[in-house]
Each structure stands twice: as C-alpha cells, then as structure tokens.
Design a protein around this motif. Structure first.
Motif, mmCIF file in Angstrom:
data_model
loop_
_atom_site.group_PDB
_atom_site.id
_atom_site.type_symbol
_atom_site.label_atom_id
_atom_site.label_comp_id
_atom_site.label_asym_id
_atom_site.label_seq_id
_atom_site.Cartn_x
_atom_site.Cartn_y
_atom_site.Cartn_z
ATOM 1 N N ASP A 121 33.480 45.191 38.807
ATOM 2 C CA ASP A 121 33.142 44.732 40.158
ATOM 3 C C ASP A 121 33.794 43.378 40.464
ATOM 4 N N ARG A 122 33.959 42.549 39.437
ATOM 5 C CA ARG A 122 34.591 41.238 39.637
ATOM 6 C C ARG A 122 36.062 41.382 40.049
ATOM 7 N N VAL A 123 36.803 42.135 39.262
ATOM 8 C CA VAL A 123 38.242 42.246 39.514
ATOM 9 C C VAL A 123 38.515 43.016 40.804
ATOM 10 N N VAL A 124 37.699 44.019 41.064
ATOM 11 C CA VAL A 124 37.895 44.806 42.291
ATOM 12 C C VAL A 124 37.578 43.963 43.526
ATOM 13 N N ALA A 125 36.561 43.110 43.445
ATOM 14 C CA ALA A 125 36.222 42.260 44.593
ATOM 15 C C ALA A 125 37.377 41.309 44.924
ATOM 16 N N VAL A 126 38.006 40.753 43.892
ATOM 17 C CA VAL A 126 39.151 39.859 44.128
ATOM 18 C C VAL A 126 40.331 40.669 44.672
ATOM 19 N N ALA A 127 40.562 41.850 44.108
ATOM 20 C CA ALA A 127 41.648 42.708 44.592
ATOM 21 C C ALA A 127 41.448 43.069 46.060
ATOM 22 N N LEU A 128 40.221 43.404 46.428
ATOM 23 C CA LEU A 128 39.917 43.767 47.818
ATOM 24 C C LEU A 128 40.179 42.585 48.754
ATOM 25 N N ALA A 129 39.727 41.400 48.343
ATOM 26 C CA ALA A 129 39.907 40.221 49.191
ATOM 27 C C ALA A 129 41.397 39.908 49.383
ATOM 28 N N ALA A 130 42.153 39.996 48.300
ATOM 29 C CA ALA A 130 43.590 39.727 48.403
ATOM 30 C C ALA A 130 44.282 40.822 49.215
ATOM 31 N N ALA A 131 43.884 42.066 48.965
ATOM 32 C CA ALA A 131 44.501 43.197 49.672
ATOM 33 C C ALA A 131 44.276 43.089 51.180
ATOM 34 N N ALA A 154 33.053 49.252 46.376
ATOM 35 C CA ALA A 154 33.561 48.100 47.130
ATOM 36 C C ALA A 154 34.170 48.549 48.452
ATOM 37 N N ALA A 155 34.913 49.658 48.423
ATOM 38 C CA ALA A 155 35.518 50.167 49.660
ATOM 39 C C ALA A 155 34.427 50.604 50.642
ATOM 40 N N ALA A 156 33.413 51.279 50.139
ATOM 41 C CA ALA A 156 32.312 51.712 51.006
ATOM 42 C C ALA A 156 31.660 50.511 51.674
ATOM 43 N N ARG A 157 31.377 49.505 50.889
ATOM 44 C CA ARG A 157 30.730 48.291 51.406
ATOM 45 C C ARG A 157 31.580 47.621 52.482
ATOM 46 N N ALA A 158 32.895 47.632 52.268
ATOM 47 C CA ALA A 158 33.802 46.954 53.207
ATOM 48 C C ALA A 158 34.152 47.823 54.405
ATOM 49 N N GLY A 159 33.805 49.101 54.344
ATOM 50 C CA GLY A 159 34.211 50.001 55.413
ATOM 51 C C GLY A 159 35.668 50.416 55.327
ATOM 52 N N TRP A 160 36.232 50.335 54.127
ATOM 53 C CA TRP A 160 37.608 50.766 53.896
ATOM 54 C C TRP A 160 37.618 52.207 53.398
ATOM 55 N N VAL A 212 44.452 48.883 43.030
ATOM 56 C CA VAL A 212 43.989 47.582 42.516
ATOM 57 C C VAL A 212 44.671 47.187 41.224
ATOM 58 N N ASN A 213 44.902 48.165 40.349
ATOM 59 C CA ASN A 213 45.487 47.837 39.050
ATOM 60 C C ASN A 213 46.974 48.163 38.966
ATOM 61 N N VAL A 214 47.599 48.357 40.119
ATOM 62 C CA VAL A 214 49.043 48.605 40.145
ATOM 63 C C VAL A 214 49.712 47.561 41.041
ATOM 64 N N ASN A 215 49.752 47.811 42.347
ATOM 65 C CA ASN A 215 50.540 46.916 43.196
ATOM 66 C C ASN A 215 49.848 45.613 43.580
ATOM 67 N N VAL A 216 48.539 45.501 43.406
ATOM 68 C CA VAL A 216 47.898 44.187 43.598
ATOM 69 C C VAL A 216 47.310 43.667 42.280
ATOM 70 N N ARG A 217 47.847 44.165 41.190
ATOM 71 C CA ARG A 217 47.325 43.792 39.879
ATOM 72 C C ARG A 217 47.295 42.278 39.609
ATOM 73 N N GLY A 223 40.378 38.093 38.681
ATOM 74 C CA GLY A 223 38.929 38.238 38.781
ATOM 75 C C GLY A 223 38.220 38.068 37.448
ATOM 76 N N SER A 224 38.902 38.400 36.365
ATOM 77 C CA SER A 224 38.284 38.262 35.039
ATOM 78 C C SER A 224 38.065 36.804 34.659
ATOM 79 N N LYS A 225 38.789 35.894 35.314
ATOM 80 C CA LYS A 225 38.549 34.468 35.021
ATOM 81 C C LYS A 225 37.103 34.090 35.298
#
Lengths: 419, 419
Positions: A121-131, A154-160, A212-217, A223-225
């Motif tokens: 959830d941490r890494v995906v949240a950062v990926a979503l924000a950057a994306a 995360a996508a559901a929550r954001a409406g993506w 998330v783990n390819v083009n916005v990796r 997010g793991s920081k």
C-alpha cells in the motif's frame, strides 16, 4: 546519498524530486515516466533537492506516509486527493520474541496494519500520486498477490480505472481479494514470467497506463523509504543498530537503507552506524548465494518456495542489496520453508502477530543470523514484517488446529487442558 | 451520562473507574469481576470519577486506544504492559461512496486496520488490562470468529494462557487464524449456544479465568467507547451529526453513544445533538423489529444470515440500543443478505475498503435509511466498518472474479477491456 539535481529542468511538481538519475552512470533526465537510462540502460532513481526538513513539520503532518511528503516524489498537496492513507503502522517492542531468540532489544515493524494488509500500500500510494502528476489515468500491475490487492484498492479509492494482470492459475482466495474492488482484473493463461512480459508490452503500447512496477517504478520504489522513516521516528528519531529486511526484488532493503542515510544527512537523526541484513527463502535465494560466494552480481534462479511474495528469481536490485549490506557490515542469509513456517508460529505465539510467509522468512533469518553470530544479540534490532498471515493460510494449514474436540461439558474441557 | 461514584471503596486501581453500577436500579458495588446486579440482576456498567481530562493530554498519548486511558477502566500504567496496541485506525473521507448514496459529507471509520483486523482488538485489550489488575491469569472466550482471533492474539502478546472455545463445525480458515497463536483452542461438539453456556459454567468454576465477554464484560464493553473517541478526535474534536453502527449484542452502539456523551460532559467537544442509527441483517433483526413495532423490549430470534459476526438472536443490550436510538432521534433498520453483499462490493468499488459482512450490513442499512428519509442526506454521517472482508470471503465468492481469461497477448487484453 542525496543526489543533487543538476541543470535539468522539469515541468512536473513532485515536491522535492528534481530529476531521475541513473544509478550506474549518474546521467540525469527530467522527471518523467522512465525507468531505464538512455545512456547505459542502468536503472533510474529519483534525485532530490530536499532543502530544510524539520522534525516538527513531519510530526505535524497526517497519520499516514504523507507526513513524509517532503522526502518523497509527490506533490505538496498529495493528501488533498483521495488515497488509501497507508503507513503509521505499529512498531512493537517484542520482548517475548527477543527472549526466544536470545537478543536484548527487539522491535517488530508490523505492516499488516496497512489498508490491504501489506507494505505494498505504501509503494502503490506513492506510484499513484506520481502517476497523477505525470498525467496517467489508469493504474496497472502484474501480480500474484499483495500488489494486486493494493493496486485495485488504491485505484478504486481514487476513482481510477485499474488493470491488474494475474496468472490464471492463481488460487481463488487471492483472486477474490482483488476482484472485489471491481477494476479490470485479467487472468492470463501463462506463468508469472508471461504475465510480467505482457505488462511490459502493454506499458509500451498505452501511454496513459501507469504500471506501478514498470514505467513508474522509480517513484513507486521510493515508497519503501517510509518504512525506514517510520522506524526512526517511532524510536524517537534515532536509527536502530540492526534491521532485517526480506528480499524479493531487493528494492525494499535498498530503500530502507536510503531512508536511514537521508535522515542522517538531513539532520533528522544523529547519524550513527547501522547494519542492514537481508532475508531470503532458500528456495529463492540468489542474493544470499551471491553474498555467501562473495560475488557482486546475482545469478538468476527458478523459485521454489512457499514464500511466494518473495519468489523473484532475478531480483532487479540484487547488486544494490549486496552494496548496502557490505557497506553497512550486514549479511544476507536464507532459510528453508520448514523454518519459515516455524518462524510464523514463533512470532504468533510470542507477540500475537500473524505474518505471511515473507514475515516468517524475516524472523527465521534473524534466528539463523543470531545462531551463526552475524547478528549482534546485544544490539538493538528491528524486524520488518511486511504482509499478513490471513493471505497465506495454506502455509500453516497442516501445522495448527484445535488442541482437542470435546463434548460441551466443563469436565471435558479441564481434561483437554491437562492432556 | 457520567455516573458519579458514591461511597463504595475499592482496592483496585483501574484509573478513573470507581465502581460498578447497575444500569437498571443504580445499585453500586466496588470494582470486581461481576457482571450482574445482586439486587435486581440488571447488567453492571463501569462508573467513573473522571476529574479533569484535557485534549492536550490525550493528543500527547500513544498512537493507540491508550491515549484515552483517562476515560477507560484501566490503570494509568496500562501501556507499560505488553498489549496489542489497537486503535487509531483510519477515518476515511468517503466522497465517492457519498456520491453513490446521495449524501453530502460521509466518513468511514475503517477498523480493519486493527492488529487482528476487527474492532474486537479494542474491547479485548481493555478486558486484558482490567483482568490483569483484577488478578486473573487466563484470558478466555467463546467465539465463532473475530473475538477468538483477538483473544488468542492478545494473550499471546501478553504471555498469558488463553482458552478459546469454538463450535467444532467452524470453517477451517477461522480455526487456523486463532490456532496459530498457540493458546488452548478447544473445539466443542455443539452449536454456538452450547459453547456460550459452557463458557458461563467454566467462568463460575475457574476463578482465575477471565472470560472477556462474561465475567469481565463490564470492562470489556467500555473498549467500544474508543471508536467514538477516535471519530470525534479525528474530526477535529467535534461530533458527527449522524453515526451508523452495526448491532450484534448492541453493546457497541450504546458505548459509542456513551463516548459522545462523555466527551460533551467533559468539555472535550462542544456538546451538540447527534443521531445514532443501528444496522442489522434481516435474518437476525430482533432490535430492528422492536424499533419498528415501537416496543421497548426485544423478542429473541433464531439467526439466519451470512452476517455471522452480528448473528446474536437475543442481544443483551437490545433495550439500551432502543433507548439510545430513540433519545437521539435515530432509527434501526435491517437489510437482506443480498443487500449486504452488494454493499460490500459498493464500499470496495468506491473507497477501496474491503469489509466483512457486518460492514456490508452497515453500508446497506445507511443506503436504506437514506432512501426512506430517516437519515438526513445533508448532515455529516459516519459509518462504522468493524471487520475485514478477508475473514468472510465466502460472502463474495460467487459474485466477483476476473473480467476475462486471455492468452498472454496485448491484443487479447485490449479486446477483453472493450468487451
């Protein structure tokens, strides 16, 4: 090390993030959805201009990873957009586990408290924000488990819209926990390598899909920081002496190390030596094998372990894990599936925390590192538990059960307890 | 209402708790492991001498329910003993669910983030703390699910023995998630009523066994107040206009109401009118039936619903629920199992939160209350989501799944997304 951004310019506001820099040759490019260096094909990493960051600013922030937004590649208004608010999970003083392992001061970072119950959830949240900032409109991933849950939620929550690719052989429980969020869950006839390759091809064909783990990796990985930031803040703004981190791609370990260095460089903690240890399952232990052989490259393996969330045979960050471990005086060790299951039970029995197989790998590896003298039992140690036992019930299914089955009579219960 | 303690004396330090008072006749006794009034057999409740409690004291406390220890029947050093540190779960602004339901300002209190992923960690932690002070050494319960998990985990963390009684017919997944903590899990040949009766008999026979929901129930129940405290603090120290709470025994609803009143009386929030709504599954809706009929007593029913964590046919706090709902101008409503499943999916799709069946009951009931005009769509509303969908996968198993199964080719994925 904090990389200072050169003369590159960018039109994206991703907070302190200033550029992408190649980990191999140092070449910098403006912030974009790129993951490989055009010069040398090395992996790109976010480079920052942090400026001044104070503890008070962080402490006044929200109770989620966004309290560390000044240290992440996200816009300053990141929390104004709907997200799953991961982070700020428990750091548990684990005295009973410490006694069982024979160490003095032990902590468990329990990341099962995240919204979908893993650190993803941490890494995906950062990926979503950057994306979002980079202009994407679809969140996507290939996955066999935790990442699929996190992306779909995360996508559901954001409406993506989300597109999650899974192998068609995936167990039904894992399918349900992603499908319930009602994104586009696509089962692919093939193994996980096939699914991964398909994801890379789709990322190239769809410029509005953020895998998330390819083009916005590069953003995702940062997010793991937050695991490292939280451990330090929860210890009262100081670093532990030792930390044990499970290795899948190896990214989490390198980012926890990066977090500890950034905190020291920014004066948020007293810079102090610390040692980073990596944990693998023997059935997928390419980094452990390289460490033990003294190699600085990692030879891929074919995974065969119950710790499926760590079963990456060709870990992208393997060489950087070896760097971090060697630089800090740590080690990498691996444990059998039997040791993993026993460690899941040990953690549950002593601390009331039910970890997934990856957590069993971490605890079992800590035990082995203590036994072989590589982990100092007198030094303060943190174990990262990154996923939930509810998702890997099969691992313990044949080992635990009721102590007895009795008729509904008090004498029968007393008898069972004596037995 | 804050009950002032009379002349009774006690030797136990349970913080602000001063006595046990009968809810029916008001008779007070010293703090002890009692749950029924010796005068009239009415239920006993904790009575307090709060003194002055300030927001700053709470805000400076730990990130767990123990920040509210000055409002709970626990000793002031409660956090010095190992416990599961529940609470401080997310309060999520739910704009997408609000839009789907047609309301203006909606929040979801997501208690799936607790250590064993339900609100039961709150009540069990308070029961454990009180039981320790009262001299017990064994933590016990009868349960079919969430409570079993919470008791076994809390006892493991504290180093206590646990005795958890379950019906022998319980599904294997629910057995595993309790058995892994390695307490004394006893399967009983009988239904849940048999198990409950056995627990009461065992409590009478073993003076060192604290059955959390039997002989230490008055303390245990107070733990649910922390849901109300957190909602108010997370809203910036104010009460919501409306709150929707699922009803099993009814205790949670009455304690959230009690929490809101205490906050007002202590000046921690501006006293303001609020309305409390109760949610039941139609297959076990004795309180809803009594509310609709205008009765002040509740006629027991035989439960038949997928919302098993709410399936209490003779809810002990039913009459007090009716009191709270009527006093605040709320209502009780019930929903079908089909509506429950659709509501689980709605919450997951709009907010990325996967709730157990009880959460589906809450969301579906909110929807129904809006449709029938009882819940004001213009007023700020909080929904309590008290357990995790990972524990009731069967509810959605036949309804959700992959959108398509395709060969590993990008064209096939595109085709599936168009379809």
């Amino acid at each position: 090390m904090t990389t200072t951004v050169g003369t590159t310019t960018t039109t994206f506001d991703l907070g302190p993030a200033g550029a992408l820099a190649c980990r191999e040759c140092g070449h910098q490019i403006p912030l974009a959805a790129e993951f490989a260096c055009a010069e040398c094909f090395g992996p790109l990493e976010v480079a920052y201009n942090f400026g001044t960051v104070r503890r008070e600013d962080i402490e006044a922030g929200p109770r989620s990873i966004w309290r560390y937004r000044r240290l992440l590649p996200v816009p300053s208004d990141v929390d104004d957009h709907p997200n799953t608010q991961p982070g700020c999970t428990r750091l548990v003083r684990a005295d009973r586990l410490a006694a069982a392992l024979g160490v003095k001061r032990l902590w468990v970072k329990d990341d099962t408290g995240n919204p979908t119950h893993s650190f993803k959830d941490r890494v995906v949240a950062v990926a979503l924000a950057a994306a979002r900032t980079l202009g994407f409109t679809v969140l996507a991933c290939p996955s066999t488990g935790n990442l699929a849950n996190a992306v779909a939620a995360a996508a559901a929550r954001a409406g993506w819209q989300s597109v999650v690719l899974i192998p068609s052989s995936l167990e039904k429980a894992k399918v349900l926990t992603t499908a319930v969020y009602d994104g586009a869950l696509i089962a692919v006839d093939g193994n996980y390598d096939d699914v991964n390759r398909l994801a890379t091809e789709l990322a190239a064909e769809h410029e509005d899909w953020a895998f998330v783990n390819v083009n916005v990796r590069p953003y995702y990985a940062e997010g793991s920081k937050t695991l490292g930031f939280e451990v330090a803040e929860q210890l009262g703004w100081r670093l532990p002496d030792q930390v044990v981190v499970p290795i899948a791609s190896g990214s989490q370990l390198t980012k926890v190390d990066k977090a500890f260095r950034e905190l020291g460089e920014l004066g948020l903690v007293e810079p102090a030596p610390y040692r980073v240890f990596g944990a693998q399952a023997t059935g997928c232990s390419p980094v452990s094998a390289a460490f033990k052989a003294g190699h600085d490259v990692v030879t891929p393996v074919r995974p065969d372990t119950i710790a499926r969330s760590l079963a990456i045979g060709a870990p992208a960050d393997g060489p950087y894990v070896l760097d971090a471990v060697q630089r800090t005086g740590g080690a990498v060790e691996d444990v059998t599936d039997d040791e993993v299951v026993e460690a899941i039970r040990l953690l549950a029995r002593t601390e009331g925390i039910f970890a997934e197989t990856a957590g069993g790998v971490t605890v079992a590896t800590a035990k082995k590192l203590i036994a072989n003298g590589q982990l100092d039992p007198d030094a303060e140690t943190v174990l990262l538990i990154t996923g939930d036992g509810l998702k890997t019930l099969d691992a313990v299914a044949d080992r635990v059960g009721p102590r007895a089955t009795v008729p509904p009579q008090t004498a029968a219960v007393r008898e069972a307890l004596r037995g």
